[in-house]
Design an enzyme around this catalytic site. Sequence first.
Site, PDB file in Angstrom:
ATOM      1  N   CYS A 107       0.731  -1.138  -0.103  1.00  0.00           N
ATOM      2  CA  CYS A 107       0.031  -0.110   0.085  1.00  0.00           C
ATOM      3  C   CYS A 107       0.792   1.203  -0.002  1.00  0.00           C
ATOM      4  CB  CYS A 107      -0.888  -0.173   1.199  1.00  0.00           C
ATOM      5  SG  CYS A 107      -1.932   1.516   1.381  1.00  0.00           S
TER       6      CYS A 107
ATOM      7  N   HIS B 230      -9.172  -3.602  -2.314  1.00  0.00           N
ATOM      8  CA  HIS B 230      -8.158  -2.948  -1.646  1.00  0.00           C
ATOM      9  C   HIS B 230      -8.285  -1.594  -1.508  1.00  0.00           C
ATOM     10  CE1 HIS B 230      -3.713  -1.986  -0.228  1.00  0.00           C
ATOM     11  NE2 HIS B 230      -4.205  -0.795  -0.677  1.00  0.00           N
ATOM     12  N   GLU B 231      -8.676  -0.840  -2.636  1.00  0.00           N
ATOM     13  CA  GLU B 231      -8.896   0.721  -2.867  1.00  0.00           C
ATOM     14  C   GLU B 231     -10.465   1.056  -2.185  1.00  0.00           C
ATOM     15  OE1 GLU B 231      -6.710   2.422  -3.633  1.00  0.00           O
ATOM     16  OE2 GLU B 231      -5.287   0.773  -4.456  1.00  0.00           O
TER      17      GLU B 231
ATOM     18  N   HIS C 105     -10.263   1.437   1.660  1.00  0.00           N
ATOM     19  CA  HIS C 105      -9.540   3.017   1.964  1.00  0.00           C
ATOM     20  C   HIS C 105     -10.770   3.980   2.123  1.00  0.00           C
ATOM     21  CE1 HIS C 105      -5.330   2.723   1.827  1.00  0.00           C
ATOM     22  NE2 HIS C 105      -5.259   1.934   0.582  1.00  0.00           N
TER      23      HIS C 105
HETATM   24 NI    NI Z   1      -3.620   1.380  -0.145  1.00  0.00          NI
END
Ligand code: NI
Length: 187
Positions: A102, A144-145, A148
Amino acid sequence: MAILKIARMGHPVLSRTAAPVPDPTDPEVQRLARDMVDTMLDAPGVGLAAPQVHVGLRLIVFHVPEGRAAGGEGDGPVPLTVLVNPTVERLSEETALAWEGCLSIPDMMGEVPRALRIGYRGYDLSGRLVEREAGGFHARVVQHEYDHLDGILYPTRLADPTRMGFVDELRKMLAEEQTEAEPPAER
Ligand code: NI
């Protein structure tokens, strides 16, 4: 072209839930998305979420380069994609473990379980609906995004907390384990 400063783990913007973007066609949103793409490509990374550049909005950018797509169902190369107000739906109970990095946690990686298949939708910068199904690496990047936007960083997703550390240390360990380790993609 503007390269934005990337927030690192510990900055509160990374643990907040981001707010919906009121209008994807707003010139400010367009500029933010362009700068995020520049920042991601410069890093270099395969994905970036607005909170990572200190903006608490539900906007992500990503791509899957030719060399990273595993070629399974929904896992071909994906061109640069801007997704505003995305939603993600899990399409398989099955998960896969793989190493992730990341951009907000530099020099480190962790082994993270992710759903193998997902559906996702969101809006592009013209306000048009984007709807896709994704598998493998493509599905992993989007999950993953998306995390966030809900203030979640990959360390909270680890199946085994010992499977995270500095990339150079882990590479040595993995070589000893004779495991074939994919280079982690920074996102
Ligand atoms: Ni990330």
